[in-house]
Design an enzyme around this catalytic site. Sequence first.
Site, short mmCIF file in Angstrom:
data_model
loop_
_atom_site.label_atom_id
_atom_site.label_comp_id
_atom_site.label_asym_id
_atom_site.label_seq_id
_atom_site.Cartn_x
_atom_site.Cartn_y
_atom_site.Cartn_z
N HIS A 1 14.50 72.64 -59.75
CA HIS A 1 15.96 72.51 -59.93
C HIS A 1 16.57 73.61 -60.78
O HIS A 1 17.76 73.58 -61.05
CB HIS A 1 16.28 71.13 -60.52
CG HIS A 1 15.90 70.03 -59.58
ND1 HIS A 1 16.70 69.62 -58.54
CD2 HIS A 1 14.76 69.31 -59.47
CE1 HIS A 1 16.09 68.67 -57.85
NE2 HIS A 1 14.90 68.47 -58.40
N LYS B 1 16.10 74.01 -52.30
CA LYS B 1 17.27 73.63 -53.11
C LYS B 1 18.18 74.86 -53.24
O LYS B 1 18.90 75.16 -52.31
CB LYS B 1 16.79 73.04 -54.42
CG LYS B 1 15.87 71.81 -54.12
CD LYS B 1 15.46 71.04 -55.33
CE LYS B 1 14.29 70.10 -55.07
NZ LYS B 1 14.55 69.02 -54.13
N SER C 1 15.02 66.32 -62.41
CA SER C 1 15.75 66.11 -61.16
C SER C 1 16.73 64.95 -61.21
O SER C 1 17.74 64.96 -60.52
CB SER C 1 14.77 65.89 -60.01
OG SER C 1 13.95 64.76 -60.26
C1 LIG Z 1 11.07 68.28 -59.38
C2 LIG Z 1 10.76 68.35 -57.93
N1 LIG Z 1 9.59 68.87 -57.55
C3 LIG Z 1 9.25 68.96 -56.25
C4 LIG Z 1 10.09 68.52 -55.26
C5 LIG Z 1 9.66 68.59 -53.83
O1 LIG Z 1 10.22 69.73 -53.23
P1 LIG Z 1 10.44 69.76 -51.65
O2 LIG Z 1 11.71 69.03 -51.38
O3 LIG Z 1 10.49 71.21 -51.32
O4 LIG Z 1 9.26 69.07 -51.05
C6 LIG Z 1 11.33 68.00 -55.60
C7 LIG Z 1 12.27 67.58 -54.54
O5 LIG Z 1 12.79 66.61 -54.35
C8 LIG Z 1 11.67 67.88 -56.97
O6 LIG Z 1 12.82 67.32 -57.35
#
Ligand SMILES: Cc1ncc(COP(=O)(O)O)c(C=O)c1O
Length: 394
Positions: free
Chosen positions: A209, A240, A181
């Site tokens: 992502h 996303k 990310s």
């Molecule tokens: C790699 C990763 N996993 C999980 C999440 C969490 O997802 P959500 O925004 O749906 O809670 C994010 C979000 O920022 C992320 O970047």
Amino acid sequence: MHTNWLSWFEKQSRLTQAKGLQRNIEVNPNEMTSAKNGVNQYIDLTSNDYLGLTFNKDILSAMTSDAITKVGAGAARLAGGTYESHMMLENMLSEFHGRQAALTFTSGYMANVGAISALVGKDDAVVSDKLNHASIIDGVLLSKAKHYRYRHLDMVDLQQKLEIAVTKHQKILIISESIFSMDGDLAPLREIVDLKNRYGALLYLDEAHSIGVRGRKGAGLANELGVENQVEIIMATFGKAYGSFGSYLVADDVIVSHLINHCRTFIFSTAMPYPNTVANIAALKVVQKASEARTQLARTSQYMRDRLRSTEIDILQSSSHIIPIVLGSNESALKIKKILSEQGILVNAIRPPTVPAGTSRLRLSLSAGYDEEDMDIVLSHLLPLLKSHGKVSA
Ligand SMILES: Cc1ncc(COP(=O)(O)O)c(C=O)c1O
């Protein structure tokens, strides 16, 4: 013992500010300008709306159609909060990924924290990439499993950690993101799958992502690399590229059944709101057909990475639509972000603890809504600022 709580919190706030680490909530200015005149006036590289679907008409109209007669689910999934649309969404998701079962959650954070802490316990081990997301780290902490963290993308280190873990623990869960990310680089999934097979581990892959962006019909990086069926648990978020809200994971029936019975964020939390289930069904259909947007995003991202690499700026090993511009200092990141915003370009300044100390950066998160011309505009503002901070020579 502290009794003057206010002064304790004020002191913490002063310390955070002094380090350039204070976080403030800001309204996205595109929301205000588009509400006024119907156009986005800012080039927005902060959003994870990679396919430009947050304003998609098909998804919006599904969510606001007359058929939507209720707002909340009213209860947790096992306690009366399951509707036909939850079941339909999960059936469509398992079919999309070619897996036996799917389970939806209200966010990616909830999925990671809940699923990981239900999959392993104190006799087990998690072997996790050092740059994995906070929600993964929190899930591991909650599980009480032994936490081994291998150097980012380092397969030699992963193997060494597995060597140690197999001698000491019952189950071993390897966890990785597929596109990272904050760095925008890709996990070597084929090598990870080989190692997990060799050591009899389970693999949990966070495709937050890459879902919608990579793979056939947007099914993710594991799908693109032909290893989807060898990853025991694939997790993805609707927040996303789907342009919506919520999350899910896909796995074999036996794993999903275990989670239905043991995953506390699933059992003890109100289910995904009904309108969101309907929106997510629409988003899933739109994403599968969005191959033009995927191609556009790949092209613009390649262009932007090439242009930035032709300067001396450090964009790490990014090979995706997430492009970090590493500056090092918190202050520089905040300053450039602010000036860019005044010039009509929105980027995020990412600082510790989100990234390791000394690697503060601007994070450019590209969307299929932009093309090379938009990137030229961004570069015309960004490069002089990087130059004035000594990051680019020409
Ligand atoms: C790699 C990763 N996993 C999980 C999440 C969490 O997802 P959500 O925004 O749906 O809670 C994010 C979000 O920022 C992320 O970047």
